[in-house]
Design an enzyme around this catalytic site. Structure first.
Site, PDB file in Angstrom:
ATOM      1  N   LYS A  48      12.891 -32.588  -7.502  1.00  0.00           N
ATOM      2  CA  LYS A  48      13.803 -32.525  -8.635  1.00  0.00           C
ATOM      3  C   LYS A  48      13.548 -33.647  -9.623  1.00  0.00           C
ATOM      4  O   LYS A  48      13.782 -33.494 -10.819  1.00  0.00           O
ATOM      5  CB  LYS A  48      15.264 -32.558  -8.157  1.00  0.00           C
ATOM      6  CG  LYS A  48      15.692 -31.271  -7.474  1.00  0.00           C
ATOM      7  CD  LYS A  48      17.194 -31.208  -7.300  1.00  0.00           C
ATOM      8  CE  LYS A  48      17.603 -29.858  -6.711  1.00  0.00           C
ATOM      9  NZ  LYS A  48      19.062 -29.746  -6.563  1.00  0.00           N
ATOM     10  N   LYS A  57      11.863 -19.748  -2.383  1.00  0.00           N
ATOM     11  CA  LYS A  57      13.230 -19.540  -1.900  1.00  0.00           C
ATOM     12  C   LYS A  57      14.160 -19.168  -3.047  1.00  0.00           C
ATOM     13  O   LYS A  57      14.052 -19.704  -4.156  1.00  0.00           O
ATOM     14  CB  LYS A  57      13.727 -20.817  -1.217  1.00  0.00           C
ATOM     15  CG  LYS A  57      15.094 -20.679  -0.553  1.00  0.00           C
ATOM     16  CD  LYS A  57      15.477 -21.959   0.170  1.00  0.00           C
ATOM     17  CE  LYS A  57      16.854 -21.848   0.811  1.00  0.00           C
ATOM     18  NZ  LYS A  57      17.234 -23.085   1.537  1.00  0.00           N
ATOM     19  N   LYS A 101      19.671 -21.061  -7.078  1.00  0.00           N
ATOM     20  CA  LYS A 101      20.666 -20.935  -8.151  1.00  0.00           C
ATOM     21  C   LYS A 101      20.085 -21.366  -9.490  1.00  0.00           C
ATOM     22  O   LYS A 101      20.342 -20.751 -10.513  1.00  0.00           O
ATOM     23  CB  LYS A 101      21.911 -21.765  -7.820  1.00  0.00           C
ATOM     24  CG  LYS A 101      22.656 -21.315  -6.569  1.00  0.00           C
ATOM     25  CD  LYS A 101      24.048 -21.909  -6.480  1.00  0.00           C
ATOM     26  CE  LYS A 101      24.094 -23.411  -6.350  1.00  0.00           C
ATOM     27  NZ  LYS A 101      23.485 -23.901  -5.088  1.00  0.00           N
TER      28      LYS A 101
END
Length: 346
Positions: free
Chosen positions: A126, A210, A213
Site C-alpha cells: 500500500k 484477490k 474493495k
C-alpha cells in the site's frame, strides 16, 4: 506457537474470537464468504467480538477523503446484522466508539521496533500505491500497533484470517511478547484461525488477484457488492473471466477463473467439489455462470431486504451501536488499565 499458559477469559467455556473488516470500500461477496458468513455460522460455538475498523480506514486518508466515513461504517454495521450476526450472541461494535483501541495503540507503538513495521507486506504494497515519497501518513507504517491493540484488548483465543494474512497475527504475537518481556505478563498470545473454505475469493475480472474493495471501486466488473442491484450482480457473473475452452473439464487442470466460480457456487450453496464435478463436468460456461448467478442473487436478495429493514429503523440501529460499544468497552477498559499499570503509568 508459544503460549502464555493463562486460562482463556471466555463465557460458558467458549473460545473467544476477535475479527473485523476495514471500512474502506463497500462489502462484497468475498467479505461475505471469507468472513461474515463464517462469523454468523460459528457464533453459537465461539464468543465473538466483531467490529467495523474505521480507524484503520484512516491509514490511507485518500481512500476515504471527501466521503462520509461514518455513513459507510454504519452501512457495514447494518450489513453485519443483515448477514446473520446476532447482537445478542456476538459483541458487535465500531472501533472508534471504543477509545481504548487508540489509547492502547500508543503503548504498543512505543515498544514496537521500526524494523518490524517496515517489513510488513501491507506497508510495502500500500505504501507503493500511495507513494511514500509523496508523503504517505505514518499511520500506514504504524497500523500493526493499532491492529495489535484491536486484538489484545479482548484476550481472544483465535483471530480468523486468510492464509495470506497470517503475518498480521504473527506481528501481534511478537508485540505482545515484547510488551510482556518489558513490563510483565499482560497480554495473551492469540492463535490464527484459518477459514475452512472460501477464505480467498478472487476477482471476477482477474482471477489471479484477490477480490478487493479498493479495486472494486475502480473496476465495476471486479467484485459483486452485497448491495449491488441484482441485475448488475448477475451481469458481472455472466461476464466473469474463465478460459478459452468451451466448458468445464474436470479431467484437466481447471483455470483460475473456473475454480473461482466453482468456489463461489459451493460456498453459496453449501455443496462440495465432488458435487460440483457431478453437476458441471462437461457443462458449458454459460451453465456454470447461470447457476452461480442464481445462487448469489438469491442470497443477495435476502440480505438486501433485511439490510433495508435494519437501516430504515434508525432508533434501533443507534441502540445496537451504543449497546455494542458499551459491551466492548467493559472488557477493553479493564485490559487497558492493566497495561497502564504494567507500564508504570498508574
Amino acid at each position: 506457537m508459544q503460549q502464555t499458559g493463562r486460562e482463556p477469559m471466555t463465557a460458558a467455556g467458549k473460545k473467544r474470537v476477535l475479527s473485523g473488516i476495514t471500512a474502506t470500500g463497500r462489502l462484497h461477496i468475498g467479505n461475505y464468504i471469507g468472513a461474515i458468513n463464517q462469523w454468523a455460522d460459528n457464533q453459537s460455538e465461539y464468543e465473538n467480538f466483531l467490529f467495523v475498523a474505521d480507524l484503520h480506514a484512516l491509514t490511507i486518508p485518500e481512500a476515504v477523503a471527501g466521503k462520509n466515513l461514518r455513513a459507510r461504517v454504519e452501512e457495514i454495521f447494518a450489513l453485519y446484522l443483515a448477514c446473520g450476526i446476532d447482537p445478542e450472541q456476538s459483541t458487535l461494535f465500531v472501533q472508534s466508539d471504543v477509545a481504548e483501541h487508540a489509547e492502547l495503540t500508543w503503548l504498543l507503538t512505543c515498544v514496537t521496533p521500526v524494523s518490524w513495521l517496515e517489513r510488513m507486506t501491507q506497508f510495502k504494497t500500500k505504501g507503493k500505491v500511495a507513494d511514500v515519497d509523496a508523503g504517505v501518513g505514518a499511520g500506514l507504517l504504524c497500523y500493526p500497533a493499532l491492529q495489535a491493540a484491536d486484538i489484545l484488548l479482548y484476550d481472544p483465543d483465535l483471530v480468523p484470517v486468510g492464509e495470506d494474512q497470517k503475518q498480521h497475527v504473527e506481528i501481534t504475537r511478537d508485540i505482545s511478547q515484547r510488551f510482556n518481556a518489558m513490563y510483565g505478563e499482560t497480554f495473551k498470545l492469540p492463535d490464527v484461525m484459518i477459514p475452512k473454505s472460501g477464505g480467498r475469493i478472487m476477482g471476477l475480472d482477474d482471477p489471479t488477484a484477490k477480490m478487493s474493495k479498493s479495486t472494486a471501486e475502480k473496476s465495476p466488473g471486479h467484485a459483486i457488492g452485497l448491495l449491488d442491484p441484482i441485475g448488475q450482480a448477475r451481469k458481472s457473473i455472466m461476464r466473469a473471466v474463465t478460459d478459452s475452452k468451451s466448458g468445464v473439464d474436470f479431467s484437466d487442470e481447471l483455470a483460475p477463473g473456473v475454480t473461482n466460480l466453482l468456489t463461489i457456487f459451493e460456498c453459496f450453496t453449501g455443496t462440495t467439489r465432488d458435487e460440483s464435478r457431478e453437476r458441471f463436468d462437461g457443462a458449458g460456461y454459460g451453465v456454470l455462470k447461470g447457476a452461480v448467478a442464481d445462487a448469489v442473487t438469491e442470497r443477495l436478495g435476502d440480505i438486501q431486504r433485511r439490510y433495508h429493514d435494519i437501516a430504515d429503523d434508525r432508533t434501533h440501529l443507534n441502540k445496537l451501536l451504543t449497546q455494542g460499544a458499551e459491551r466492548a468497552r467493559n472488557l477493553a477498559a479493564d485490559k487497558l488499565s492493566q497495561a497502564y499499570r504494567a507500564a508504570g503509568l498508574r
